[in-house]
Design an enzyme around this catalytic site. Structure first.
Site, PDB file in Angstrom:
ATOM      1  N   HIS A 130      38.723  34.993  39.205  1.00 22.96           N
ATOM      2  CA  HIS A 130      38.622  34.248  37.945  1.00 22.96           C
ATOM      3  C   HIS A 130      39.478  33.003  38.093  1.00 22.96           C
ATOM      4  CE1 HIS A 130      38.680  33.148  33.762  1.00 22.96           C
ATOM      5  NE2 HIS A 130      37.813  34.112  33.484  1.00 22.96           N
TER       6      HIS A 130
ATOM      7  N   GLU B  24      29.827  30.204  28.473  1.00 21.70           N
ATOM      8  CA  GLU B  24      30.717  30.363  29.625  1.00 21.70           C
ATOM      9  C   GLU B  24      30.073  29.739  30.857  1.00 21.70           C
ATOM     10  OE1 GLU B  24      31.927  34.475  30.009  1.00 21.70           O
ATOM     11  OE2 GLU B  24      32.968  34.433  28.105  1.00 21.70           O
TER      12      GLU B  24
ATOM     13  N   HIS C  88      39.289  39.196  40.084  1.00 14.71           N
ATOM     14  CA  HIS C  88      38.844  39.535  38.724  1.00 14.71           C
ATOM     15  C   HIS C  88      37.747  40.589  38.695  1.00 14.71           C
ATOM     16  CE1 HIS C  88      38.009  38.849  34.503  1.00 14.71           C
ATOM     17  NE2 HIS C  88      36.782  38.464  34.748  1.00 14.71           N
TER      18      HIS C  88
ATOM     19  N   ARG D 108      31.709  30.349  38.535  1.00 17.49           N
ATOM     20  CA  ARG D 108      33.099  30.700  38.806  1.00 17.49           C
ATOM     21  C   ARG D 108      33.560  30.527  40.239  1.00 17.49           C
ATOM     22  NH1 ARG D 108      34.203  36.046  35.410  1.00 17.49           N
ATOM     23  NH2 ARG D 108      33.970  34.845  33.510  1.00 17.49           N
TER      24      ARG D 108
ATOM     25  N   ARG E 192      28.713  37.243  40.257  1.00 13.17           N
ATOM     26  CA  ARG E 192      28.331  37.681  38.913  1.00 13.17           C
ATOM     27  C   ARG E 192      28.392  36.526  37.918  1.00 13.17           C
ATOM     28  NH1 ARG E 192      31.566  39.593  34.302  1.00 13.17           N
ATOM     29  NH2 ARG E 192      33.214  38.625  35.478  1.00 13.17           N
TER      30      ARG E 192
HETATM   31  C1  SIN Z   1      36.452  35.670  30.536  1.00 14.08           C
HETATM   32  O1  SIN Z   1      36.673  35.881  29.351  1.00 14.08           O
HETATM   33  O2  SIN Z   1      36.636  34.597  31.075  1.00 14.08           O
HETATM   34  C2  SIN Z   1      35.944  36.793  31.372  1.00 14.08           C
HETATM   35  C3  SIN Z   1      34.539  37.045  31.121  1.00 14.08           C
HETATM   36  C4  SIN Z   1      33.923  37.764  32.281  1.00 14.08           C
HETATM   37  O3  SIN Z   1      34.586  38.000  33.280  1.00 14.08           O
HETATM   38  O4  SIN Z   1      32.735  38.072  32.218  1.00 14.08           O
END
Ligand code: SIN
Length: 537
Positions: free
Chosen positions: A244, A120, A351, A290, A386
């Site tokens: 998000h 991610e 988010h 993010r 975060r």
């Molecule tokens: C996501 O699946 O994009 C969210 C994961 C997260 O917020 O840690």
């Protein structure tokens, strides 16, 4: 009605349930939860849990990624502790029966499998342990099963905490504020019950519902943060609200998230004309942290005047996508979007609340006998932003540590819980004007989105403050005059949380992590390399 136990846990996501299971080894546990036991942000988490697992990864790398995302405000000792504790906590979940996704080891591996590791934004290695794109559900289901089987734990569903019970208000002055439980509304009966405990744990989640657009479920109304603020506990870093980048943009798709794991598997953000744009904003392109991706989308939307941007993963095979993202594939099909062929319309949405009730290494707050775990807490792990998939991990680590600390407190308390008066209704009558609630709720969420969103300014924040002050008075008047309901409790909490976000954002006259303001666009380490702490005097 009065209910006594050793531990009172408010909230039933990963933090609350994990705490309860551990604390139940040393005493009686009561869990109260606003809706059904599984209805929590945890249940909807798609991405997964970050943990160093492969030989190519290292604790140092996970620590560095977390610190980089946190933009100077993470507590290094906490980051170190959480990251190093992660593999043990994953193992505990596996022992509880959570079935994380696996993949064969090498091509000729026969039946030997290892955990599949996702990637991610902001992570320099593959380290996201997941159960396809339904990680939260797999974890929550296992925890709920274990809690239901534990004779020391009692769960009260459809019960919402109204206020914490403090020593100074009901027993007498103490050197330090102390909490003895909470007044709790039994929603179906309308009765406010007294839940007394030797240790009270806020595991109430975040405050996404403060904003018009959010990936959060309806329960995310900042209840624990607002209750702790009202009793004078320290609240920290509330200006850092994570947006998000990719929520599904569709009029009927309420809060549905398109996991960052798609970008981890190669999905590319594009504008309407098919142009990929992230490379213009950051060298890590679609896998930038993010805050950067959300601001880049905001910038592209303001420039083009379009309603959404698009995520494209159609270059991957249909078989892979259906296997890795079954939930997202199925949900999008309900809206006639086939992710194996079509572009997915997405927009940013609120988010994650990085700030919250300030805690120490053991989840203990500034008030005695009061703990905060998970999104309700500000432990120092996330700093100003975060890192993806660090939040379920944080909840697990702090649930474990807080359970040990609180068990000691309970043991040293003996059998004494002071006597506390029952809730007084003080002549309140049933409201004939519930429209006040919907009106104020909508107003807060809209001005928070427009004035205290991804990009802020001094002027917008000042406007927001004027509005929240006005609404707060109206809400308070309503709260004291009318019989208490779930909606008024949540509205009051949303208003307090919004006020905390606005005031914290106003006091940070720089841009850092998730807090970006056009009037102070640079970081100012000389004056602001510190937490923003707010306390009700
Ligand atoms: C996501 O699946 O994009 C969210 C994961 C997260 O917020 O840690």
């Amino acid at each position: 009605m009065e209910i006594k136990s050793d531990f009172l846990v408010i909230g039933s996501g990963i933090g609350g349930l994990s705490f309860a299971l551990k604390a139940a080894k040393s005493g009686t546990v009561t869990i109260i939860t606003k809706r059904g036991v599984s209805e929590s942000a945890t249940f909807y988490a798609q991405g997964g849990i970050a943990s160093v697992w492969s030989k190519e990864d290292s604790f140092e790398s996970h620590i560095k990624d977390t610190l980089d995302a946190g933009a100077g405000l993470c507590r290094k000792d906490i980051v170190d502790m959480v990251v190093r504790d992660a593999p043990r906590r994953i193992q505990e979940l596996i022992s509880l029966g959570v079935k994380f996704s696996k993949r064969p080891i090498g091509v000729d591996s026969g039946n030997i499998e290892e955990l599949d590791l996702g990637k991610e934004g902001g992570h320099s290695k593959r380290r996201i342990i997941h159960a396809t794109d339904l990680t939260g559900k797999a974890v929550e289901d296992a925890l709920v099963n274990a809690v239901n089987a534990d004779p020391n734990i009692t769960v009260y569903e459809n019960h919402i905490a109204v206020d914490l019970i403090t020593h100074s208000k009901f027993v007498g002055q103490a050197d330090k504020e102390m909490v003895w439980g909470a007044y709790v509304l039994d929603k179906p009966s309308g009765e406010v019950k007294t839940f007394l405990a030797k240790a009270t744990i806020l595991a109430t989640g975040g405050a996404g519902k403060v904003y018009l657009f959010t990936s959060n479920p309806d329960v995310a109304t900042g209840d624990g943060i607002a209750m702790a603020y009202r009793i004078g506990a320290d609240i920290a870093n509330m200006e850092f609200i994570q947006f998000h980048p990719t929520c599904l943009y569709h009029s009927k798709a309420k809060s549905f998230l398109i996991s960052e794991a798609l970008r981890g598997e190669g999905a590319v953000l594009k504008t309407k004309d098919g142009g990929a744009f992230m490379r213009r904003h950051h060298p890590m392109a679609d896998l930038a942290p993010r805050d950067i991706v959300a601001r880049a989308i905001d910038f592209e939307l303001k420039k083009s005047g379009d309603d959404c941007v698009f995520l494209d993963i159609s270059h991957k095979s249909a078989a892979f996508l259906k296997d890795r993202f079954p939930n997202i594939h199925k949900k999008c099909l309900e809206f006639n979007i086939d992710i194996t062929k079509d572009l997915i319309p997405v927009v940013p949405a609120a988010h994650y609340t990085c700030g919250g009730v300030r805690t120490d290494r053991d989840g203990a707050t500034s008030a005695e006998r009061l703990y905060a775990i998970g999104e309700a807490a500000c432990t120092g792990l996330h700093g100003a932003n975060r890192l993806a998939s660090n939040s379920l991990l944080e909840a697990l680590v702090f649930a474990g540590r807080a359970s040990l600390h609180a068990a000691d407190v309970v043991k040293n308390t003996g059998s004494i819980i002071p006597s506390i008066p029952a809730w007084e209704t003080r002549g309140a009558v049933t409201s004939d004007e519930a429209v006040v609630i919907t009106q104020n709720w909508d107003e807060i969420r809209r001005f928070m989105w427009n004035y205290v969103g991804i990009v802020r300014s001094d002027k917008r924040l000042a406007r927001a403050l004027r509005r929240i002050n006005l609404l707060k008075n109206e809400i308070n008047e309503y709260y004291w005059n009318f019989t208490i309901t779930n909606n008024i409790v949540e509205l009051r909490n949303i208003a307090s949380t919004a006020e905390l976000i606005i005031k914290s954002a106003m006091s940070r006259k720089e841009s850092r992590g998730l807090h970006y303001t056009i009037d102070h666009p640079e970081k100012d380490d000389a004056n602001f390399l510190k937490d923003t702490v707010v306390r009700m005097e």
